[in-house]
Design a protein around this motif. Structure first.
Motif, PDB file in Angstrom:
ATOM      1  N   HIS A 119       7.352   6.182  -0.672  1.00  0.00           N
ATOM      2  CA  HIS A 119       6.912   7.201  -1.614  1.00  0.00           C
ATOM      3  C   HIS A 119       6.297   8.392  -0.867  1.00  0.00           C
ATOM      4  O   HIS A 119       5.754   8.231   0.223  1.00  0.00           O
ATOM      5  CB  HIS A 119       5.882   6.589  -2.560  1.00  0.00           C
ATOM      6  N   VAL A 120       6.379   9.536  -1.478  1.00  0.00           N
ATOM      7  CA  VAL A 120       5.826  10.747  -0.868  1.00  0.00           C
ATOM      8  C   VAL A 120       4.329  10.565  -0.621  1.00  0.00           C
ATOM      9  O   VAL A 120       3.627   9.935  -1.410  1.00  0.00           O
ATOM     10  CB  VAL A 120       6.106  11.982  -1.755  1.00  0.00           C
ATOM     11  N   ASP A 121       3.876  11.063   0.521  1.00  0.00           N
ATOM     12  CA  ASP A 121       2.458  11.005   0.902  1.00  0.00           C
ATOM     13  C   ASP A 121       1.955   9.620   1.295  1.00  0.00           C
ATOM     14  O   ASP A 121       0.762   9.434   1.482  1.00  0.00           O
ATOM     15  CB  ASP A 121       1.544  11.541  -0.216  1.00  0.00           C
ATOM     16  N   GLY A 123       2.740   8.289   4.020  1.00  0.00           N
ATOM     17  CA  GLY A 123       2.509   8.325   5.464  1.00  0.00           C
ATOM     18  C   GLY A 123       3.740   8.162   6.340  1.00  0.00           C
ATOM     19  O   GLY A 123       3.621   7.792   7.505  1.00  0.00           O
ATOM     20  N   LYS A 124       4.925   8.478   5.811  1.00  0.00           N
ATOM     21  CA  LYS A 124       6.161   8.307   6.593  1.00  0.00           C
ATOM     22  C   LYS A 124       6.148   9.176   7.853  1.00  0.00           C
ATOM     23  O   LYS A 124       6.418   8.700   8.949  1.00  0.00           O
ATOM     24  CB  LYS A 124       7.387   8.662   5.734  1.00  0.00           C
ATOM     25  N   THR A 125       5.828  10.466   7.652  1.00  0.00           N
ATOM     26  CA  THR A 125       5.856  11.398   8.776  1.00  0.00           C
ATOM     27  C   THR A 125       4.822  11.004   9.821  1.00  0.00           C
ATOM     28  O   THR A 125       5.099  10.964  11.015  1.00  0.00           O
ATOM     29  CB  THR A 125       5.556  12.820   8.262  1.00  0.00           C
ATOM     30  N   ARG A 126       3.653  10.682   9.320  1.00  0.00           N
ATOM     31  CA  ARG A 126       2.559  10.298  10.206  1.00  0.00           C
ATOM     32  C   ARG A 126       2.924   9.034  10.995  1.00  0.00           C
ATOM     33  O   ARG A 126       2.642   8.926  12.186  1.00  0.00           O
ATOM     34  CB  ARG A 126       1.322  10.060   9.331  1.00  0.00           C
ATOM     35  N   ASN A 222       0.458   0.802   4.797  1.00  0.00           N
ATOM     36  CA  ASN A 222      -0.222   1.858   5.566  1.00  0.00           C
ATOM     37  C   ASN A 222      -1.584   2.218   4.958  1.00  0.00           C
ATOM     38  O   ASN A 222      -1.909   1.807   3.849  1.00  0.00           O
ATOM     39  CB  ASN A 222       0.690   3.096   5.598  1.00  0.00           C
ATOM     40  N   LYS A 223      -2.321   2.990   5.711  1.00  0.00           N
ATOM     41  CA  LYS A 223      -3.622   3.520   5.288  1.00  0.00           C
ATOM     42  C   LYS A 223      -4.650   2.413   5.052  1.00  0.00           C
ATOM     43  O   LYS A 223      -5.495   2.517   4.149  1.00  0.00           O
ATOM     44  CB  LYS A 223      -3.484   4.379   4.017  1.00  0.00           C
ATOM     45  N   ASP A 225      -7.048   1.809   6.758  1.00  0.00           N
ATOM     46  CA  ASP A 225      -8.381   2.307   7.128  1.00  0.00           C
ATOM     47  C   ASP A 225      -9.112   2.891   5.930  1.00  0.00           C
ATOM     48  O   ASP A 225     -10.322   3.084   5.949  1.00  0.00           O
ATOM     49  CB  ASP A 225      -8.222   3.387   8.202  1.00  0.00           C
ATOM     50  N   LYS A 226      -8.356   3.171   4.874  1.00  0.00           N
ATOM     51  CA  LYS A 226      -8.975   3.883   3.749  1.00  0.00           C
ATOM     52  C   LYS A 226      -9.789   2.962   2.856  1.00  0.00           C
ATOM     53  O   LYS A 226      -9.454   1.789   2.655  1.00  0.00           O
ATOM     54  CB  LYS A 226      -7.900   4.574   2.905  1.00  0.00           C
ATOM     55  N   SER A 258      -2.395   1.455  10.184  1.00  0.00           N
ATOM     56  CA  SER A 258      -2.953   2.762   9.870  1.00  0.00           C
ATOM     57  C   SER A 258      -2.269   3.754  10.795  1.00  0.00           C
ATOM     58  O   SER A 258      -2.467   3.712  12.006  1.00  0.00           O
ATOM     59  CB  SER A 258      -4.459   2.798  10.090  1.00  0.00           C
ATOM     60  N   ALA A 259      -1.461   4.603  10.215  1.00  0.00           N
ATOM     61  CA  ALA A 259      -0.746   5.583  11.033  1.00  0.00           C
ATOM     62  C   ALA A 259      -1.743   6.570  11.611  1.00  0.00           C
ATOM     63  O   ALA A 259      -1.590   7.059  12.722  1.00  0.00           O
ATOM     64  CB  ALA A 259       0.302   6.305  10.185  1.00  0.00           C
TER      65      ALA A 259
HETATM   66  P1  GDP Z   1       4.890  11.369   3.833  1.00  0.00           P
HETATM   67  O1  GDP Z   1       5.006  12.290   2.672  1.00  0.00           O
HETATM   68  O2  GDP Z   1       5.179   9.943   3.449  1.00  0.00           O
HETATM   69  O3  GDP Z   1       5.636  11.795   5.060  1.00  0.00           O
HETATM   70  O4  GDP Z   1       3.333  11.325   4.210  1.00  0.00           O
HETATM   71  P2  GDP Z   1       2.568  12.011   5.423  1.00  0.00           P
HETATM   72  O5  GDP Z   1       2.875  11.318   6.698  1.00  0.00           O
HETATM   73  O6  GDP Z   1       2.755  13.463   5.355  1.00  0.00           O
HETATM   74  O7  GDP Z   1       1.083  11.613   5.039  1.00  0.00           O
HETATM   75  C1  GDP Z   1       0.479  12.038   3.839  1.00  0.00           C
HETATM   76  C2  GDP Z   1      -1.013  12.137   4.007  1.00  0.00           C
HETATM   77  O8  GDP Z   1      -1.571  10.859   4.251  1.00  0.00           O
HETATM   78  C3  GDP Z   1      -1.400  13.001   5.192  1.00  0.00           C
HETATM   79  O9  GDP Z   1      -2.514  13.743   4.832  1.00  0.00           O
HETATM   80  C4  GDP Z   1      -1.722  11.992   6.260  1.00  0.00           C
HETATM   81  O10 GDP Z   1      -2.648  12.476   7.196  1.00  0.00           O
HETATM   82  C5  GDP Z   1      -2.316  10.865   5.455  1.00  0.00           C
HETATM   83  N1  GDP Z   1      -2.130   9.573   6.120  1.00  0.00           N
HETATM   84  C6  GDP Z   1      -0.987   9.068   6.639  1.00  0.00           C
HETATM   85  N2  GDP Z   1      -1.208   7.867   7.182  1.00  0.00           N
HETATM   86  C7  GDP Z   1      -2.527   7.592   6.996  1.00  0.00           C
HETATM   87  C8  GDP Z   1      -3.372   6.476   7.343  1.00  0.00           C
HETATM   88  O11 GDP Z   1      -2.961   5.489   7.946  1.00  0.00           O
HETATM   89  N3  GDP Z   1      -4.669   6.570   6.974  1.00  0.00           N
HETATM   90  C9  GDP Z   1      -5.177   7.633   6.306  1.00  0.00           C
HETATM   91  N4  GDP Z   1      -6.443   7.632   5.976  1.00  0.00           N
HETATM   92  N5  GDP Z   1      -4.418   8.694   5.979  1.00  0.00           N
HETATM   93  C10 GDP Z   1      -3.119   8.680   6.326  1.00  0.00           C
END
Ligand code: GDP
Length: 617
Positions: A119-121, A123-126, A222-223, A225-226, A258-259
């Motif tokens: 899903h968008v956001d 964390g795929k890119t990260r 992912n995430k 840590d949140k 946690s990316a």
């Molecule tokens: P995409 O749309 O799936 O490519 O998502 P992004 O990689 O752009 O990440 C979306 C948001 O989530 C960004 O603000 C990232 O910094 C944040 N994010 C991604 N991975 C993590 C994680 O492991 N922990 C936290 N706290 N934030 C993350």
């Protein structure tokens, strides 16, 4: 059927069994050639069957079927795959699945190719960044990685260095677009789910795509840590979709990562390798001419067409002549994701290739040919086939009976589009998104009649002229001469640099094309006080306006004692005393003439209204 019903035309007839094979986009002339007939008489036969076509026009399969059946032939339109095979056969190139054709002794292990979806956001890119940074080889080189659409990392797994290739365009759009073209790039999918958000619509979409393609899935929760992260909830949710964690007795590996904090990235990569080793037999023969798939491509001002290709089997070397889709050329140079020049690329290696004549599309297959001439000829034949197929698609087949009716009823309402963009990934994503627009009306359609990478060309404008299409330029502009041509031909060109802006506009356009809906809006009422007879105008209702205004040339209705006695009338004359008036307001007297409708008496109410277009919500 007897000859007279065909308009007395004589045509050589088949026995009902004879099979005639035709390429997609063939015309009556092509068919006529095969059965040694006069094209004009076939046109006549088709006409008598209720279909109109010219001799050189491409016909679709149904029309050929009809014509063939009438004449006693079984017509087969060759599928794109068959066509491709037949095309390559002509050049003695065999593209059989090598696992069937090749023995164990020549096959060597290759790296898994991984796509990250979710899903968008989430964390795929990260995550792709975190994985890239974990790369031991890049670490040694200290090289700056560049985005070329895919990258390979080396990872120490159970004491052995292993390579893994990642497709660097996150999301399943690219995955789907490529799969729709029959290109299988991905061996394993990483499904990213944010632990604080859980399973979302695109998570489900992504896993459906992966499962449909029979691609094993590793889940990255992912995430973690949140605050509020709940990995167990994600596991529970995904179990419902058939992804059961090992700890619940299933066979899907879930890794909590946690990316952002680089937590458990190595573990995730290990999980990918474990899954690959358990579920897949990833081997290829490196010792032959290369074959593979174009992943991304763009037109670079200085370097010309730059394409990232993924080698799937064989070895690609600088100096090889290749054909990728309709692009061909000699590999002038190859670069990896660190910008390092390579001489050879082995199976599962993504490389940027310089030297192609133009830009292939994402998902186009590429292969090495014995010489440049062969590459060029294959490219040209494909281009011709594409063009024919596009022509066949463009012609909306419609029989003589429905034609007038369909036009009269306004049934044909198609917005034709030509998409041009700077990189093929963007064009595919745009097309995908556009085709998903739903205006809630089946009568209005959107059709992408041509798409491509690079500047808008004269050819695009010509195509737009023929088909009344709009050209969408995504991060590209037309050459000056082309802009003039478009202007002259009245072709609408629109330029965007944000996909959503393009989608919004097209959506509005589609809504605008919808048949407007009208509603009746009352303008005013008048009460008849006295009827004047006029030899010239018929009866004139001397009236007083009771509400609103009475306006000339608007629609009117007459009621008596609450019952409508005349409807669908027009206020043909309107007078204030002796003068013509365009409108008369409340409490004023006027003379109203309703044309030939003369049945008016004192006390009647004349109501006037107009039809207004209802805004769409
Ligand atoms: P995409 O749309 O799936 O490519 O998502 P992004 O990689 O752009 O990440 C979306 C948001 O989530 C960004 O603000 C990232 O910094 C944040 N994010 C991604 N991975 C993590 C994680 O492991 N922990 C936290 N706290 N934030 C993350």
């Amino acid at each position: 059927m007897s000859a007279p019903s065909l308009g007395g035309v004589s045509v050589p007839r088949g026995d009902g069994e004879t099979i005639i094979r035709l390429r997609r986009g063939s015309s009556i002339t092509d068919f006529a050639e095969k059965i040694d007939a006069n094209p004009a008489s076939l046109v006549t036969v088709l006409f008598h069957l209720g279909e109109m076509a010219t001799a050189t026009q491409s016909l679709d399969e149904d029309t050929f079927g009809l014509l063939g059946a009438e004449l006693g032939y079984k017509l087969q339109v060759v599928s794109p795959e068959d066509e491709e095979r037949e095309l390559l056969d002509q050049f003695d190139i065999n593209i059989q699945d090598e696992l069937d054709a090749e023995g164990d002794d020549v096959l060597e292990p290759r790296a898994p190719v991984v796509t990250v979806m979710g899903h968008v956001d989430h964390g795929k890119t990260r995550l792709l960044d975190a994985i890239r940074n974990s790369n031991v080889v890049a670490g040694e080189h200290g090289g700056i990685t560049q985005h070329i659409g895919a990258y390979q990392i080396s990872h120490v797994h159970e004491g052995t260095a292993r390579d893994i290739t990642f497709i660097d365009t996150p999301g399943h759009e690219a995955f789907t677009a490529m799969r729709a073209r029959g290109a299988k790039v991905t061996d394993i999918a990483i499904l990213v789910v944010a632990a604080d958000d859980g399973v979302m619509p695109q998570t489900v979409e992504a896993l459906n795509h992966a499962q449909a393609a029979n691609v094993p899935i590793v889940v990255a929760v992912n995430k973690i840590d949140k605050e509020g992260a709940n990995p167990d909830k994600v596991k529970g949710q995904l179990t419902e979709y058939g992804l059961v964690p090992e700890e619940y007795g299933g066979d899907t590996m879930f890794v909590e990562v946690s990316a952002r904090q680089n937590l458990n990235i190595d573990e995730l990569i290990d999980a990918v390798l474990l899954t690959a080793d358990a579920a897949l037999d990833l081997r290829a023969n490196p010792d032959k001419d290369a074959r593979g798939i174009a992943i991304e491509a763009n037109l670079d001002k200085g370097r010309g067409a730059v394409a990232t290709v993924l080698v799937q089997s064989g070895t690609l070397a600088v100096g090889d002549t290749i054909v990728a889709g309709t692009a061909h050329g000699r590999v002038r140079a190859m670069f990896d994701e660190n910008g390092e020049a390579l001489d050879v690329a082995l199976p599962s290696r993504p490389v940027q290739v310089l030297g192609l004549s133009n830009v292939p599309r994402a998902g186009d297959t590429f292969l090495v040919t014995p010489d440049e001439r062969t590459a060029r000829q294959i490219a040209e034949k494909r281009e011709a086939a594409d063009r024919n197929a596009a022509l066949a698609k463009r012609r909306k087949r419609i029989s003589l009976e429905d034609f007038d009716q369909a036009v009269a009823e306004g049934k044909i309402d198609t917005l034709n589009l030509i998409l041009k963009g700077d990189v093929s990934g963007a064009v595919e994503a745009l097309e995908d998104a556009l085709l998903k627009i739903d205006v809630g009306d089946d009568d209005v359609q959107l059709r992408v009649i041509h798409r491509g990478v690079g500047a808008i060309t004269q050819n695009d404008v010509n195509l737009a002229t023929v088909d009344n299409a709009i050209i969408i330029g995504f991060n590209v502009k037309p050459a000056e001469r082309v802009a003039e041509l478009a202007d002259r031909e009245g072709v609408d060109m629109r330029f965007y640099s944000v996909i959503y802006a393009a989608i919004d506009d097209i959506e509005m356009a589609l809504k605008g094309m919808l048949k407007p809906e009208y509603e009746e809006v009352q303008l005013g009422t008048a009460e008849v006080r006295e009827v004047f007879r006029s030899s010239k105008f018929g009866n004139i209702a001397g009236s007083i306006v009771r509400s609103g205004i009475i306006r000339r040339n608007t629609k009117a209705r007459v009621s008596r004692d609450g019952k409508v006695i005349g409807d669908n009338l027009t206020v043909e004359t309107l007078k204030r005393f002796k003068d013509d008036a365009t409108e008369v307001r409340t409490d004023f007297e006027c003379g109203i003439g309703l044309g030939s409708f003369n049945d008016i008496t004192e006390g009647d109410i004349i109501e006037t209204f107009e039809m207004r277009e209802k805004p769409r919500v």
